[in-house]
Design a protein around this motif. Structure first.
Motif, PDB file in Angstrom:
ATOM      1  N   PRO A   1     -39.962 -65.842 -35.590  1.00  0.00           N
ATOM      2  CA  PRO A   1     -38.629 -65.720 -36.198  1.00  0.00           C
ATOM      3  C   PRO A   1     -38.280 -64.285 -36.582  1.00  0.00           C
ATOM      4  N   ARG A   2     -37.027 -63.945 -36.328  1.00  0.00           N
ATOM      5  CA  ARG A   2     -36.542 -62.580 -36.558  1.00  0.00           C
ATOM      6  C   ARG A   2     -36.748 -62.128 -38.011  1.00  0.00           C
ATOM      7  N   GLU A   3     -36.504 -63.036 -38.959  1.00  0.00           N
ATOM      8  CA  GLU A   3     -36.624 -62.651 -40.361  1.00  0.00           C
ATOM      9  C   GLU A   3     -38.042 -62.172 -40.700  1.00  0.00           C
ATOM     10  N   LEU A   4     -39.045 -62.875 -40.192  1.00  0.00           N
ATOM     11  CA  LEU A   4     -40.428 -62.467 -40.464  1.00  0.00           C
ATOM     12  C   LEU A   4     -40.797 -61.207 -39.687  1.00  0.00           C
ATOM     13  N   LEU A   5     -40.312 -61.075 -38.477  1.00  0.00           N
ATOM     14  CA  LEU A   5     -40.580 -59.864 -37.689  1.00  0.00           C
ATOM     15  C   LEU A   5     -40.063 -58.629 -38.429  1.00  0.00           C
ATOM     16  N   GLN A   6     -38.860 -58.750 -38.965  1.00  0.00           N
ATOM     17  CA  GLN A   6     -38.279 -57.609 -39.682  1.00  0.00           C
ATOM     18  C   GLN A   6     -39.021 -57.351 -40.993  1.00  0.00           C
ATOM     19  N   ARG A   7     -39.426 -58.426 -41.696  1.00  0.00           N
ATOM     20  CA  ARG A   7     -40.119 -58.255 -42.968  1.00  0.00           C
ATOM     21  C   ARG A   7     -41.441 -57.513 -42.785  1.00  0.00           C
ATOM     22  N   TYR A   8     -42.135 -57.792 -41.666  1.00  0.00           N
ATOM     23  CA  TYR A   8     -43.450 -57.195 -41.442  1.00  0.00           C
ATOM     24  C   TYR A   8     -43.415 -56.032 -40.450  1.00  0.00           C
ATOM     25  N   ASN A   9     -42.212 -55.538 -40.178  1.00  0.00           N
ATOM     26  CA  ASN A   9     -42.042 -54.375 -39.303  1.00  0.00           C
ATOM     27  C   ASN A   9     -42.690 -54.580 -37.940  1.00  0.00           C
ATOM     28  N   VAL A  10     -42.538 -55.772 -37.414  1.00  0.00           N
ATOM     29  CA  VAL A  10     -43.037 -56.078 -36.071  1.00  0.00           C
ATOM     30  C   VAL A  10     -41.890 -55.887 -35.084  1.00  0.00           C
ATOM     31  N   PRO A  11     -42.087 -55.104 -34.024  1.00  0.00           N
ATOM     32  CA  PRO A  11     -41.008 -54.884 -33.055  1.00  0.00           C
ATOM     33  C   PRO A  11     -40.497 -56.187 -32.453  1.00  0.00           C
ATOM     34  N   LEU A  12     -39.225 -56.202 -32.098  1.00  0.00           N
ATOM     35  CA  LEU A  12     -38.636 -57.391 -31.489  1.00  0.00           C
ATOM     36  C   LEU A  12     -38.937 -57.482 -30.001  1.00  0.00           C
ATOM     37  N   ASP A  13     -39.516 -56.439 -29.452  1.00  0.00           N
ATOM     38  CA  ASP A  13     -39.927 -56.464 -28.042  1.00  0.00           C
ATOM     39  C   ASP A  13     -41.187 -57.318 -27.913  1.00  0.00           C
ATOM     40  N   PRO A  14     -41.205 -58.307 -26.994  1.00  0.00           N
ATOM     41  CA  PRO A  14     -42.343 -59.237 -26.902  1.00  0.00           C
ATOM     42  C   PRO A  14     -43.690 -58.563 -26.704  1.00  0.00           C
ATOM     43  N   GLN A  15     -43.760 -57.564 -25.825  1.00  0.00           N
ATOM     44  CA  GLN A  15     -45.048 -56.910 -25.574  1.00  0.00           C
ATOM     45  C   GLN A  15     -45.459 -56.008 -26.725  1.00  0.00           C
ATOM     46  N   GLU A  16     -44.529 -55.264 -27.287  1.00  0.00           N
ATOM     47  CA  GLU A  16     -44.859 -54.363 -28.391  1.00  0.00           C
ATOM     48  C   GLU A  16     -45.276 -55.145 -29.634  1.00  0.00           C
ATOM     49  N   ALA A  17     -44.719 -56.326 -29.809  1.00  0.00           N
ATOM     50  CA  ALA A  17     -45.047 -57.134 -30.986  1.00  0.00           C
ATOM     51  C   ALA A  17     -46.529 -57.489 -31.040  1.00  0.00           C
ATOM     52  N   LEU A  18     -47.146 -57.619 -29.866  1.00  0.00           N
ATOM     53  CA  LEU A  18     -48.544 -58.042 -29.796  1.00  0.00           C
ATOM     54  C   LEU A  18     -49.493 -57.042 -30.449  1.00  0.00           C
ATOM     55  N   TYR A  19     -49.081 -55.783 -30.555  1.00  0.00           N
ATOM     56  CA  TYR A  19     -49.976 -54.736 -31.053  1.00  0.00           C
ATOM     57  C   TYR A  19     -49.539 -54.191 -32.407  1.00  0.00           C
ATOM     58  N   ALA A  20     -48.605 -54.877 -33.044  1.00  0.00           N
ATOM     59  CA  ALA A  20     -48.116 -54.416 -34.346  1.00  0.00           C
ATOM     60  C   ALA A  20     -49.077 -54.829 -35.458  1.00  0.00           C
ATOM     61  N   LEU A  21     -49.246 -53.954 -36.443  1.00  0.00           N
ATOM     62  CA  LEU A  21     -50.143 -54.249 -37.570  1.00  0.00           C
ATOM     63  C   LEU A  21     -49.659 -55.461 -38.369  1.00  0.00           C
ATOM     64  N   GLY A  22     -48.350 -55.647 -38.385  1.00  0.00           N
ATOM     65  CA  GLY A  22     -47.804 -56.739 -39.171  1.00  0.00           C
ATOM     66  C   GLY A  22     -47.889 -58.100 -38.510  1.00  0.00           C
ATOM     67  N   LEU A  23     -48.360 -58.158 -37.264  1.00  0.00           N
ATOM     68  CA  LEU A  23     -48.398 -59.436 -36.563  1.00  0.00           C
ATOM     69  C   LEU A  23     -49.343 -60.426 -37.239  1.00  0.00           C
ATOM     70  N   ASP A  24     -50.502 -59.950 -37.692  1.00  0.00           N
ATOM     71  CA  ASP A  24     -51.479 -60.865 -38.273  1.00  0.00           C
ATOM     72  C   ASP A  24     -50.958 -61.557 -39.535  1.00  0.00           C
ATOM     73  N   PRO A  25     -50.448 -60.822 -40.533  1.00  0.00           N
ATOM     74  CA  PRO A  25     -49.924 -61.523 -41.714  1.00  0.00           C
ATOM     75  C   PRO A  25     -48.724 -62.407 -41.394  1.00  0.00           C
ATOM     76  N   LEU A  26     -47.888 -61.969 -40.440  1.00  0.00           N
ATOM     77  CA  LEU A  26     -46.746 -62.790 -40.029  1.00  0.00           C
ATOM     78  C   LEU A  26     -47.232 -64.112 -39.438  1.00  0.00           C
ATOM     79  N   ALA A  27     -48.184 -64.021 -38.507  1.00  0.00           N
ATOM     80  CA  ALA A  27     -48.693 -65.221 -37.834  1.00  0.00           C
ATOM     81  C   ALA A  27     -49.363 -66.168 -38.826  1.00  0.00           C
ATOM     82  N   ARG A  28     -50.008 -65.620 -39.833  1.00  0.00           N
ATOM     83  CA  ARG A  28     -50.676 -66.466 -40.826  1.00  0.00           C
ATOM     84  C   ARG A  28     -49.654 -67.275 -41.639  1.00  0.00           C
ATOM     85  N   ILE A  29     -48.487 -66.706 -41.867  1.00  0.00           N
ATOM     86  CA  ILE A  29     -47.432 -67.464 -42.549  1.00  0.00           C
ATOM     87  C   ILE A  29     -47.019 -68.664 -41.706  1.00  0.00           C
ATOM     88  N   LEU A  30     -46.811 -68.438 -40.408  1.00  0.00           N
ATOM     89  CA  LEU A  30     -46.443 -69.550 -39.524  1.00  0.00           C
ATOM     90  C   LEU A  30     -47.578 -70.563 -39.418  1.00  0.00           C
TER      91      LEU A  30
END
Length: 281
Positions: free
Chosen positions: A183-212
């Motif tokens: 979800p866009r709201e969580l991506l923006q909160r954790y500074n995860v890029p909206l680009d699908p490939q770039e999102a995979l390597y963002a530091l914020g992906l792990d805490p975001l994914a744990r929320i889901l």
């Protein structure tokens, strides 16, 4: 069986077996009439999903899905043209399936067919989960043998639990297709890029994914609570599906999402044991 010919039933069964999934094996726990009813529901889902994913070559995917809406109208009027139609009508009649649930599945596939879904907002993600997963659940629980409001609650929560688990498991595969269901709201909160490939390597992906993942776990828990108020025998397939998927979520939480391309390892023996225990509860 279902008032259908052996040839029509075999045609529907063949659609399921050609798909090469474990679905056919899992449905063997059902009595024959309900099993073939589920084959019909699966065959319908398979056909519209293949259109959405481009696995079936059609000139216009959106038009092909609209034609399925028209076909659905005819089915609920009792008009049939082929073997799948005939078994679907028999299944709809026998188990009092609702047109709105079939229509929701088609609309979910249309969301994918319209182009890669990238960073939907929370409301759109929930609508997508309802259409592609919970709507299938609402059809399924009736075929399983429970059409109560609590059975619909099982479908609501278990569908979302399974779909969120799939999304968290398939981040790399979806990114390779240009998709990002987070979800866009969580991506923006954790500074995860909206680009699908770039999102995979963002530091914020792990805490975001744990929320889901926590949301998915909550849905598993609520589905279980609703199952306890339903017909126990009818809920066997749902219990077994939850028991099979829940360890995947647990394994992902253990692995984390620092390296989402790393395969999730779940003991096959443990999954089988959990499914057997779920069957007899």
């Amino acid at each position: 069986m279902l008032g259908c010919s052996s040839a029509d039933l075999e045609h529907v069964r063949s659609i399921v077996t050609r798909a090469g999934t474990s679905f056919a094996k899992g449905m063997k726990i059902l009595p024959a009439e309900r099993r073939y009813g589920m084959y019909a529901v699966y065959a319908f889902c398979r056909e519209v999903d293949d259109i959405a994913d481009g696995d079936v070559q059609v000139p216009d995917r959106d038009l092909a899905l609209k034609e399925w809406h028209e076909r659905l109208d005819r089915l609920f009027e009792g008009t049939t043209q082929d073997a799948l139609d005939r078994v679907l009508v028999a299944t709809i009649t026998r188990f009092s399936l609702r047109k709105a649930d079939f229509a929701a599945v088609i609309d979910g596939m249309a969301m994918d067919a319209a182009g890669p879904i990238v960073a939907p907002d929370e409301a759109m993600l929930d609508l997508y989960c309802d259409r592609v997963a919970s709507a299938v659940g609402r059809l399924s629980v009736r075929v399983f043998g429970d059409s109560s409001a609590e059975a619909d609650r099982v479908a609501y929560h278990l569908g979302r639990a399974l779909q969120l688990t799939n999304i968290l498991r398939d981040l790399q595969e979806d990114a390779d297709r240009g998709r990002l269901y987070l979800p866009r709201e969580l991506l923006q909160r954790y500074n995860v890029p909206l680009d699908p490939q770039e999102a995979l390597y963002a530091l914020g992906l792990d805490p975001l994914a744990r929320i889901l993942a926590v949301r998915a776990a909550d849905h598993f828990r609520e589905a279980r609570r609703a199952m306890q108020k339903c017909d126990s025998v009818a809920m066997r397939p749902a219990r077994m599906m939850a028991a099979s998927y829940r360890p995947v979520l647990t394994a992902m939480l253990r692995r984390g999402w620092r390296h989402p391309e790393t395969p999730v390892k779940v003991s096959k023996a443990a999954r089988v044991l959990r499914s057997l225990l779920a069957y007899y509860r």
